[in-house]
Design a protein around this motif. Structure first.
Motif: not given
Length: 476
Positions: A331-346
């Protein structure tokens, strides 16, 4: 069309019953094609392979009926360009058999009969040419136009020829290009639905682009050779292949030299993405411990490795991580600026058209972000084959999705407009049935620089093979 074919057969049957036994003049004997004019050796115009195959089947059927020449041809359908190409090739094949074909420009199949008589044709072939559900078809009839003198003021047809014609072949990308050149007033199949939202209309015509010896694990599109047109990249469990817009294989790289994963999923799964500036291909099959960054050498027809890949490329700059032993991403996605986006579920599927992001979860729900900093909109009833793509060129992507069922029969593609809330509640722009198989991947591409994006669907077949199914837009 069916009524027309049945009427042809019925009229011929009645004509046979009413034919005078002694006083009627004998109908001219059918011409026998000369052996020297074999259509297999005659030079005929070339066209898309599926058009050529269908023309050959129809020509064989017409010749088998031994129609009296000259033979008139009347073609109808939704695409004038496709009709013209088909008519040119069919006339050439019939001419090789010395049937003296004449192509008519009548306003309707019914009007073609009188026009054929006026042109001196003794036989008439009437066909409707269409593309639907991945097939190019020709359906219609063959009839005689000779008028029995003893029928009086009401012209009557001779007994022969009289037959219904129906042939179909799998359509290809070239056929879709022809079919998309002319306006289409309405879908030709009850299995497709056009829904208008404001000024927009949409119509997608499908054909098999590539047949695969393995099921596709991931699809990606992008301009890899700098010609302005997208190529199609296909990841299978053990290889990466790049195809041109016509389905021709450009390059292929086997992955067997990579180290195996310690916990691979049970089914083929992976990710492939085009990284821009300069264009590179990032591919990772979950069967292996890491992926590769590749560059296309179109002149040599090779994919050259640039180095290993240790994060899964969800987009041009977004990165994810495989769930160990499963066909999902964590569920963790690393965005272009390096920030981690936590998606609600895999999630099983990610589609990113900046700033929008779509993540489809195992239960058929999805999280749609209008931008990375906004809370996600929860959507239900999406298939793993889902993507965002601007199909109508208005600057706003549409939502393309397949059936949420594991084994749909049949699977379908649905297109929804993106709005501020759940797009599936606002009616579909388009829906159509897919060929047999399980649709697990959907991407969009501009394959011909027409500023309209095509839809590509990755299909799994029950025998372990796969297919990339192309859906190209026709004019509404």
């Amino acid at each position: 069309m069916v009524r027309r074919a049945l009427a042809t057969l019925l009229v011929s049957t009645l004509a046979l019953a009413a034919e005078p036994l002694a006083s009627a003049p004998a109908a001219p004997a059918p011409a026998t094609p000369k052996p020297s004019a074999s259509p297999s050796t005659a030079s005929v115009p070339s066209g898309p392979p599926s058009v050529e195959r269908l023309v050959q089947l129809v020509a064989d059927d017409v010749r088998a009926l031994r129609p009296e020449p000259p033979v008139a041809l009347h073609l109808s359908g939704s695409s004038a360009e496709l009709q013209r190409a088909f008519g040119t090739m069919l006339a050439s094949r019939l001419a090789a058999s010395e049937l003296g074909p004449v192509v008519l420009d009548a306003p309707s199949p019914e009007a073609a009969e009188n026009q054929a008589r006026e042109r001196g044709a003794r036989s008439l072939v009437r066909l409707t040419i269409s593309v639907q559900e991945g097939q190019l078809s020709a359906r219609g009839d063959v009839l005689g136009t000779w008028i029995n003198f003893w029928s009086g003021r009401t012209p009557s047809r001779p007994v022969t020829p009289a037959a219904a014609l129906a042939q179909a072949v799998d359509a290809d990308a070239g056929t879709l290009s022809l079919a998309a050149l002319s306006p289409v007033l309405a879908p030709s199949s009850s299995s497709t639905t056009t829904v208008m939202t404001g000024p927009r209309q949409m119509r997608l015509m499908g054909a098999a682009l590539v047949k695969l010896d393995q099921v596709p694990a991931a699809l990606a599109t992008g301009d890899l050779d700098g010609d302005g047109k997208d190529e199609v990249a296909v990841l299978t469990e053990r290889a990466v292949s790049v195809f041109a817009a016509d389905g021709r294989l450009i390059a292929r790289r086997e992955l067997e030299s990579l180290p195996l994963s310690s916990a691979p999923p049970r089914e083929p799964f992976g990710v492939i993405s085009v990284i821009p500036q300069p264009a590179r291909l990032a591919a990772w099959s979950a069967r292996y411990a890491h992926g590769e960054v590749l560059t296309l050498d179109a002149a040599k027809g090779t994919l050259r490795p640039l180095g290993p890949l240790d994060t899964t490329p969800l987009g041009a700059t977004e990165r994810g991580t495989f769930t160990s032993g499963q066909t999902t991403f964590t569920s963790e996605v690393r965005l272009s600026e390096g920030r981690i986006l936590t998606v609600p579920a895999p999630f099983t599927t990610a589609s990113i058209v900046t700033p929008r992001m779509l993540f489809v979860h195992l239960d058929g729900s999805a999280s749609l972000y209008s931008r990375p900093t906004a809370p996600p909109l929860r959507i239900q009833g999406l298939g793993a084959g889902s993507a965002l793509g601007d199909l109508d060129g208005d600057g706003t992507p549409e939502l393309i999705t397949t059936s949420p069922q594991l084994f749909p029969s049949p699977d379908v593609v649905r297109v929804y407009p993106l709005t501020g809330d759940d797009p599936t509640t606002h009616g579909m722009l388009w829906q159509t049935v897919l060929p047999p198989g399980r649709a697990f991947q959907v991407v969009t591409a501009d394959l011909d620089r027409d500023n309209q994006r095509e839809v590509l669907v990755g299909l799994w077949h029950s025998d372990g093979t796969g297919e990339v199914f192309l859906m190209r837009q026709g004019a509404p």
